[in-house]
Design a protein around this motif. Structure first.
Motif, mmCIF file in Angstrom:
data_model
loop_
_atom_site.group_PDB
_atom_site.id
_atom_site.type_symbol
_atom_site.label_atom_id
_atom_site.label_comp_id
_atom_site.label_asym_id
_atom_site.label_seq_id
_atom_site.Cartn_x
_atom_site.Cartn_y
_atom_site.Cartn_z
ATOM 1 N N ALA A 144 8.537 9.328 5.814
ATOM 2 C CA ALA A 144 8.395 7.870 5.805
ATOM 3 C C ALA A 144 7.990 7.379 4.422
ATOM 4 C CB ALA A 144 7.360 7.436 6.849
ATOM 5 N N ILE A 145 7.076 8.094 3.786
ATOM 6 C CA ILE A 145 6.624 7.710 2.442
ATOM 7 C C ILE A 145 7.770 7.815 1.443
ATOM 8 C CG2 ILE A 145 5.090 8.367 0.548
ATOM 9 C CD1 ILE A 145 3.106 9.298 2.815
ATOM 10 N N MET A 146 8.524 8.896 1.511
ATOM 11 C CA MET A 146 9.640 9.082 0.578
ATOM 12 C C MET A 146 10.728 8.019 0.802
ATOM 13 S SD MET A 146 8.878 11.482 -1.470
ATOM 14 C CE MET A 146 7.143 11.140 -1.380
ATOM 15 N N ALA A 147 10.997 7.696 2.067
ATOM 16 C CA ALA A 147 11.999 6.667 2.361
ATOM 17 C C ALA A 147 11.544 5.305 1.853
ATOM 18 C CB ALA A 147 12.266 6.618 3.871
ATOM 19 N N GLU A 148 10.258 5.009 2.010
ATOM 20 C CA GLU A 148 9.728 3.736 1.541
ATOM 21 C C GLU A 148 9.783 3.649 0.019
ATOM 22 O OE1 GLU A 148 6.630 0.949 0.163
ATOM 23 O OE2 GLU A 148 6.337 3.104 0.155
ATOM 24 N N ILE A 149 9.486 4.745 -0.652
ATOM 25 C CA ILE A 149 9.562 4.774 -2.112
ATOM 26 C C ILE A 149 11.002 4.573 -2.572
ATOM 27 C CG2 ILE A 149 9.339 6.314 -4.111
ATOM 28 C CD1 ILE A 149 6.761 7.368 -2.747
ATOM 29 N N ALA A 150 11.932 5.258 -1.923
ATOM 30 C CA ALA A 150 13.352 5.078 -2.267
ATOM 31 C C ALA A 150 13.776 3.631 -2.049
ATOM 32 C CB ALA A 150 14.220 6.022 -1.432
ATOM 33 N N GLY A 151 13.316 3.038 -0.949
ATOM 34 C CA GLY A 151 13.646 1.644 -0.670
ATOM 35 C C GLY A 151 13.069 0.692 -1.706
ATOM 36 N N ALA A 152 11.843 0.951 -2.131
ATOM 37 C CA ALA A 152 11.207 0.084 -3.129
ATOM 38 C C ALA A 152 11.899 0.188 -4.485
ATOM 39 C CB ALA A 152 9.727 0.439 -3.254
ATOM 40 N N ILE A 153 12.224 1.400 -4.883
ATOM 41 C CA ILE A 153 12.921 1.585 -6.159
ATOM 42 C C ILE A 153 14.309 0.939 -6.104
ATOM 43 C CG2 ILE A 153 13.942 3.310 -7.710
ATOM 44 C CD1 ILE A 153 11.509 5.108 -6.930
ATOM 45 N N ALA A 154 14.989 1.116 -4.992
ATOM 46 C CA ALA A 154 16.315 0.504 -4.842
ATOM 47 C C ALA A 154 16.216 -1.018 -4.836
ATOM 48 C CB ALA A 154 16.976 1.001 -3.559
ATOM 49 N N THR A 155 15.139 -1.565 -4.262
ATOM 50 C CA THR A 155 14.933 -3.015 -4.284
ATOM 51 C C THR A 155 14.827 -3.503 -5.722
ATOM 52 O OG1 THR A 155 13.844 -2.994 -2.130
ATOM 53 C CG2 THR A 155 13.436 -4.894 -3.534
ATOM 54 N N ALA A 170 3.467 3.378 -8.574
ATOM 55 C CA ALA A 170 2.848 2.977 -9.843
ATOM 56 C C ALA A 170 3.158 3.994 -10.937
ATOM 57 C CB ALA A 170 1.341 2.823 -9.662
ATOM 58 N N LEU A 171 3.066 5.268 -10.600
ATOM 59 C CA LEU A 171 3.378 6.309 -11.584
ATOM 60 C C LEU A 171 4.862 6.303 -11.945
ATOM 61 C CD1 LEU A 171 1.171 9.220 -10.206
ATOM 62 C CD2 LEU A 171 0.738 7.785 -12.226
ATOM 63 N N GLU A 214 6.519 0.378 -17.158
ATOM 64 C CA GLU A 214 5.590 -0.636 -16.681
ATOM 65 C C GLU A 214 4.169 -0.161 -17.012
ATOM 66 O OE1 GLU A 214 6.568 -0.914 -12.533
ATOM 67 O OE2 GLU A 214 8.409 -2.023 -12.938
ATOM 68 N N PRO A 215 3.380 -1.009 -17.639
ATOM 69 C CA PRO A 215 2.049 -0.570 -18.072
ATOM 70 C C PRO A 215 1.101 -0.354 -16.896
ATOM 71 C CG PRO A 215 2.325 -2.907 -18.484
ATOM 72 C CD PRO A 215 3.653 -2.400 -18.002
ATOM 73 N N LEU A 216 0.207 0.610 -17.064
ATOM 74 C CA LEU A 216 -0.881 0.857 -16.116
ATOM 75 C C LEU A 216 -2.180 0.756 -16.902
ATOM 76 C CD1 LEU A 216 -0.023 3.904 -13.800
ATOM 77 C CD2 LEU A 216 -0.527 1.561 -13.127
ATOM 78 N N SER A 217 -3.019 -0.198 -16.544
ATOM 79 C CA SER A 217 -4.299 -0.355 -17.239
ATOM 80 C C SER A 217 -5.329 0.611 -16.656
ATOM 81 C CB SER A 217 -4.802 -1.796 -17.099
ATOM 82 O OG SER A 217 -5.201 -2.036 -15.756
ATOM 83 N N VAL A 218 -6.418 0.745 -17.335
ATOM 84 C CA VAL A 218 -7.516 1.595 -16.865
ATOM 85 C C VAL A 218 -8.026 1.073 -15.525
ATOM 86 C CG1 VAL A 218 -9.867 2.363 -17.385
ATOM 87 C CG2 VAL A 218 -8.158 2.291 -19.192
ATOM 88 N N TRP A 271 0.099 6.474 4.075
ATOM 89 C CA TRP A 271 1.374 5.914 3.641
ATOM 90 C C TRP A 271 1.158 4.925 2.490
ATOM 91 C CZ3 TRP A 271 4.724 2.291 7.204
ATOM 92 C CH2 TRP A 271 5.940 2.015 6.587
ATOM 93 N N ALA A 272 0.225 4.026 2.665
ATOM 94 C CA ALA A 272 -0.015 3.016 1.637
ATOM 95 C C ALA A 272 -0.539 3.650 0.345
ATOM 96 C CB ALA A 272 -0.999 1.976 2.157
ATOM 97 N N ALA A 273 -1.510 4.549 0.469
ATOM 98 C CA ALA A 273 -2.112 5.145 -0.726
ATOM 99 C C ALA A 273 -1.108 5.966 -1.516
ATOM 100 C CB ALA A 273 -3.306 6.007 -0.330
ATOM 101 N N LEU A 274 -0.378 6.824 -0.834
ATOM 102 C CA LEU A 274 0.605 7.641 -1.550
ATOM 103 C C LEU A 274 1.751 6.790 -2.078
ATOM 104 C CD1 LEU A 274 0.790 10.952 0.496
ATOM 105 C CD2 LEU A 274 -0.126 10.585 -1.786
ATOM 106 N N GLY A 275 2.175 5.804 -1.292
ATOM 107 C CA GLY A 275 3.249 4.921 -1.742
ATOM 108 C C GLY A 275 2.868 4.152 -2.992
ATOM 109 N N ILE A 276 1.675 3.553 -2.972
ATOM 110 C CA ILE A 276 1.204 2.794 -4.137
ATOM 111 C C ILE A 276 1.059 3.704 -5.352
ATOM 112 C CG2 ILE A 276 -0.824 1.619 -5.089
ATOM 113 C CD1 ILE A 276 -1.202 0.408 -2.255
ATOM 114 N N THR A 277 0.444 4.848 -5.137
ATOM 115 C CA THR A 277 0.208 5.771 -6.248
ATOM 116 C C THR A 277 1.515 6.252 -6.863
ATOM 117 O OG1 THR A 277 -1.873 6.481 -5.268
ATOM 118 C CG2 THR A 277 -0.875 7.953 -6.895
ATOM 119 N N LEU A 278 2.404 6.733 -6.015
ATOM 120 C CA LEU A 278 3.668 7.274 -6.529
ATOM 121 C C LEU A 278 4.538 6.196 -7.161
ATOM 122 C CD1 LEU A 278 4.446 9.856 -3.705
ATOM 123 C CD2 LEU A 278 3.614 10.313 -6.025
#
Length: 107
Positions: free
Chosen positions: A9-20, A72-73, A81-85, A63-70
């Motif tokens: 589910a996390i991988m599918a959501e990440i693929a969907g977000a990147i494709a968006t 963002a990275l 895309e910049p990542l601040s401290v 799901w949310a934590a891994l999705g956000i983390t991956l």
């Protein structure tokens, strides 16, 4: 098995977000199709994880934590895309919160 479905589910959501992001406002056909299939697939796989005994709060937190983390990275490394401290600290806090949810559950 529930963790495997959740990982899917996390991988599918990440693929969907990147494709968006690549769909240019859903004006490009293939990225738009991948975005929709990714989101629908993510929820389908999440439902299978829940059906197999994963608590909703824990599943959604992971799901949310891994999705956000991956994402963002991925954005930082592939889309410049910049990542601040402060953002990195926020990601660490999110992951810590999910760990607290997982480690604090009673079964």
């Amino acid at each position: 098995m529930k963790y495997l479905f959740l990982l899917g589910a996390i991988m599918a959501e990440i693929a969907g977000a990147i494709a968006t992001r690549q769909s240019n406002g859903f004006s490009k056909f293939w990225p738009s199709c991948i975005a929709v299939l990714g989101v629908v697939g993510a929820y389908f796989l999440l439902s299978l994880s829940l059906k197999n005994g994963m608590p909703l709060g824990v599943a959604y937190g992971i799901w949310a934590a891994l999705g956000i983390t991956l994402l963002a990275l991925f954005g930082a490394f592939f889309f410049n895309e910049p990542l601040s401290v402060i953002q990195v600290a926020g990601i660490i806090l999110i992951v810590g919160g999910v760990l607290a949810l997982e480690l604090g559950k009673t079964e």
